[in-house]
Design an enzyme around this catalytic site. Structure first.
Site, PDB file in Angstrom:
ATOM      1  N   ASN A  10      88.135  44.889 116.328  1.00 27.58           N
ATOM      2  CA  ASN A  10      88.340  43.886 115.281  1.00 27.58           C
ATOM      3  C   ASN A  10      87.289  42.805 115.478  1.00 27.58           C
ATOM      4  O   ASN A  10      87.416  41.973 116.368  1.00 27.58           O
ATOM      5  CB  ASN A  10      89.768  43.320 115.417  1.00 27.58           C
ATOM      6  CG  ASN A  10      90.014  42.143 114.500  1.00 27.58           C
ATOM      7  OD1 ASN A  10      89.243  41.883 113.579  1.00 27.58           O
ATOM      8  ND2 ASN A  10      91.099  41.406 114.754  1.00 27.58           N
ATOM      9  N   LYS A  12      86.531  40.330 113.639  1.00 27.84           N
ATOM     10  CA  LYS A  12      86.890  39.012 113.107  1.00 27.84           C
ATOM     11  C   LYS A  12      85.709  38.448 112.302  1.00 27.84           C
ATOM     12  O   LYS A  12      85.008  39.220 111.647  1.00 27.84           O
ATOM     13  CB  LYS A  12      87.340  38.097 114.243  1.00 27.84           C
ATOM     14  CG  LYS A  12      88.432  38.780 115.106  1.00 27.84           C
ATOM     15  CD  LYS A  12      89.091  37.881 116.080  1.00 27.84           C
ATOM     16  CE  LYS A  12      90.156  38.686 116.844  1.00 27.84           C
ATOM     17  NZ  LYS A  12      90.903  37.867 117.785  1.00 27.84           N
ATOM     18  N   HIS A  95      97.579  40.554 111.008  1.00 27.16           N
ATOM     19  CA  HIS A  95      97.015  39.985 112.235  1.00 27.16           C
ATOM     20  C   HIS A  95      97.541  38.563 112.421  1.00 27.16           C
ATOM     21  O   HIS A  95      97.700  37.817 111.451  1.00 27.16           O
ATOM     22  CB  HIS A  95      95.482  39.993 112.169  1.00 27.16           C
ATOM     23  CG  HIS A  95      94.876  39.687 113.503  1.00 27.16           C
ATOM     24  ND1 HIS A  95      94.758  38.409 113.970  1.00 27.16           N
ATOM     25  CD2 HIS A  95      94.425  40.507 114.489  1.00 27.16           C
ATOM     26  CE1 HIS A  95      94.234  38.444 115.199  1.00 27.16           C
ATOM     27  NE2 HIS A  95      94.026  39.725 115.530  1.00 27.16           N
ATOM     28  N   GLU A  97      96.170  35.950 113.358  1.00 30.69           N
ATOM     29  CA  GLU A  97      95.318  34.881 112.819  1.00 30.69           C
ATOM     30  C   GLU A  97      95.540  34.748 111.310  1.00 30.69           C
ATOM     31  O   GLU A  97      95.500  33.630 110.781  1.00 30.69           O
ATOM     32  CB  GLU A  97      93.848  35.162 113.179  1.00 30.69           C
ATOM     33  CG  GLU A  97      93.616  34.879 114.657  1.00 30.69           C
ATOM     34  CD  GLU A  97      92.508  35.683 115.312  1.00 30.69           C
ATOM     35  OE1 GLU A  97      91.674  36.269 114.607  1.00 30.69           O
ATOM     36  OE2 GLU A  97      92.491  35.720 116.565  1.00 30.69           O
ATOM     37  N   GLU A 167     100.415  42.837 119.592  1.00 28.78           N
ATOM     38  CA  GLU A 167      99.495  41.854 120.159  1.00 28.78           C
ATOM     39  C   GLU A 167     100.237  40.546 120.426  1.00 28.78           C
ATOM     40  O   GLU A 167     100.474  39.763 119.489  1.00 28.78           O
ATOM     41  CB  GLU A 167      98.366  41.549 119.169  1.00 28.78           C
ATOM     42  CG  GLU A 167      97.538  42.747 118.783  1.00 28.78           C
ATOM     43  CD  GLU A 167      96.192  42.321 118.216  1.00 28.78           C
ATOM     44  OE1 GLU A 167      95.192  42.692 118.818  1.00 28.78           O
ATOM     45  OE2 GLU A 167      96.160  41.603 117.208  1.00 28.78           O
ATOM     46  N   GLY A 173      92.441  36.462 122.689  1.00 31.03           N
ATOM     47  CA  GLY A 173      91.274  35.598 122.885  1.00 31.03           C
ATOM     48  C   GLY A 173      91.449  34.571 123.988  1.00 31.03           C
ATOM     49  O   GLY A 173      90.654  33.641 124.100  1.00 31.03           O
ATOM     50  N   SER A 214      93.106  40.391 124.700  1.00 31.05           N
ATOM     51  CA  SER A 214      92.230  40.299 125.875  1.00 31.05           C
ATOM     52  C   SER A 214      92.047  41.630 126.593  1.00 31.05           C
ATOM     53  O   SER A 214      91.977  41.690 127.816  1.00 31.05           O
ATOM     54  CB  SER A 214      92.743  39.212 126.838  1.00 31.05           C
ATOM     55  OG  SER A 214      92.680  37.939 126.215  1.00 31.05           O
TER      56      SER A 214
HETATM   57  P1  PGA Z   1      90.945  39.741 121.801  1.00 32.63           P
HETATM   58  O1  PGA Z   1      91.484  39.876 120.300  1.00 32.63           O
HETATM   59  O2  PGA Z   1      90.680  41.139 122.303  1.00 32.63           O
HETATM   60  O3  PGA Z   1      89.685  38.915 121.678  1.00 32.63           O
HETATM   61  O4  PGA Z   1      92.014  39.063 122.593  1.00 32.63           O
HETATM   62  C1  PGA Z   1      92.387  40.892 119.954  1.00 32.63           C
HETATM   63  C2  PGA Z   1      92.755  40.812 118.485  1.00 32.63           C
HETATM   64  O5  PGA Z   1      92.895  39.698 117.963  1.00 32.63           O
HETATM   65  O6  PGA Z   1      92.916  41.847 117.807  1.00 32.63           O
END
Ligand code: PGA
Length: 257
Positions: A10, A12, A95, A97, A167, A173, A214
C-alpha cells in the site's frame, strides 16, 4: 485448505506516475519466480493506468487504494469501481487512514465491497482497533463488528474473493507491531471465527486474512509462520524494492509448498 498467500504494498500518497513506473520495472523481475505468492502493488489513483501498462503480462497485480460505490454522478473528487476496473485486480477499502481522515464508515465499506465484487474485482477490506480500544480490552468485539458490518449482504459464493486485512491502528507506521502470536489470536478469533459464524467454516477457511502494521523483513517470518495469517498489507516497507522483494521471498519460503 491451502490458501495462496497475498502480499500487497500500500503505497499511500507516495510516488509520482514516473516514479511508480520506474519502481515496478525494477520490482517485477525480482518477483517473477515467486508464483506461490500473490504479489500486489497499490499506487495512487493517478499512477494506476501507467503502472498497469508497465506491468502488462507481469504476474504482479495492481490494486487501487479506495473507490466509490456509485458508478458515476455528482461525487466530487471520487473515482468509481467501474473507472478503476480496466487497471486493477484488487481494491483496498476501509483503511484506517480513510476511516480517520475521510470519515469512511462501516456502511460505506459495505457498499464498496458490494460494488467491487459486482465488478469482478477483489476487495481487500481493512479492519483494526485503535490504541485506546486495544487498551480498554475492546479489540475482539470491535474487530468482529467491523468484519460483520463490512460483509453484510455479501453472497457466500463471492467470499473466497474477499481478502481481509487486520491492521491494529497503533501498529500502522509506528514501528510498533503486534507480535505474531497476538496477531494470530486476533485474526483467528475475531476474523476467521466471525467469518465461520456468518458463512460457515468451509468458506471461512477459504478467505485470506492479512496482517498489517509495521511489517518489515525483520518481522515478516513471525507472521508468515502463523496458520491463520495468509499474507501482509505493507505500507512503509513496500516503498523499497529490496524490502518488498524480501517480504515476498519470506512469504514464499514460509508458506510455500
Ligand atoms: P505500515 O502501513 O506498514 O507503514 O505500518 C501499513 C498499512 O497502513 O497498510
Amino acid at each position: 485448505m491451502a490458501r495462496t498467500p497475498i502480499i500487497a504494498g500500500n503505497w499511500k500518497m507516495n510516488k509520482t506516475p514516473d516514479e511508480a513506473v520506474a519502481f515496478v520495472r525494477e520490482l517485477s523481475p525480482k518477483l517473477a519466480e515467486r508464483s506461490q505468492v500473490d504479489r500486489v502493488v497499490a499506487p495512487t489513483f493517478l499512477a494506476l493506468p501507467a503502472v498497469a501498462a508497465a506491468l502488462g503480462g507481469s504476474p504482479v497485480k495492481v490494486a487501487a487504494q479506495n473507490a466509490h460505490w456509485q458508478a458515476y454522478g455528482a461525487y466530487t473528487s471520487q473515482i468509481s469501481v467501474e473507472m478503476l476496473a480496466p487497471y486493477v485486480d484488487y481494491i483496498i477499502i476501509g483503511h484506517s487512514e480513510c476511516r480517520a481522515y475521510l470519515n469512511e464508515s462501516d456502511e460505506n465499506v459495505n457498499r464498496k465491497a458490494q460494488a467491487i465484487l459486482a465488478a469482478d474485482i477483489n476487495p481487500i477490506i481493512a479492519v483494526g482497533e485503535s490504541l485506546a480500544q486495544n487498551e480498554a480490552g475492546e479489540t475482539l468485539p470491535f474487530v468482529r463488528a467491523q468484519v460483520t458490518a463490512a460483509l453484510k449482504g455479501i453472497a457466500p459464493q463471492d467470499m473466497p474473493r474477499v481478502v481481509i486485512a487486520y491492521e491494529p491502528i497503533w501498529a500502522i507506521g509506528t514501528g510498533k507491531s503486534a507480535s505474531g502470536a497476538l496477531a494470530e489470536h486476533i485474526i483467528k478469533t475475531a476474523v476467521r471465527d466471525t467469518l465461520a459464524g456468518l458463512f460457515g467454516r468451509d468458506i471461512a477457511e477459504a478467505v485470506r486474512v492479512q496482517y498489517g502494521g509495521s511489517v518489515k523483513p525483520a518481522n515478516m517470518e513471525e507472521y508468515m509462520t502463523q496458520p491463520n495469517i495468509d499474507g501482509a498489507l505493507v505500507g512503509g516497507a513496500s516503498l523499497d524494492v529490496e524490502d518488498f522483494a524480501a517480504l515476498i521471498a519470506i512469504a514464499a519460503r514460509s508458506k510455500g509448498p
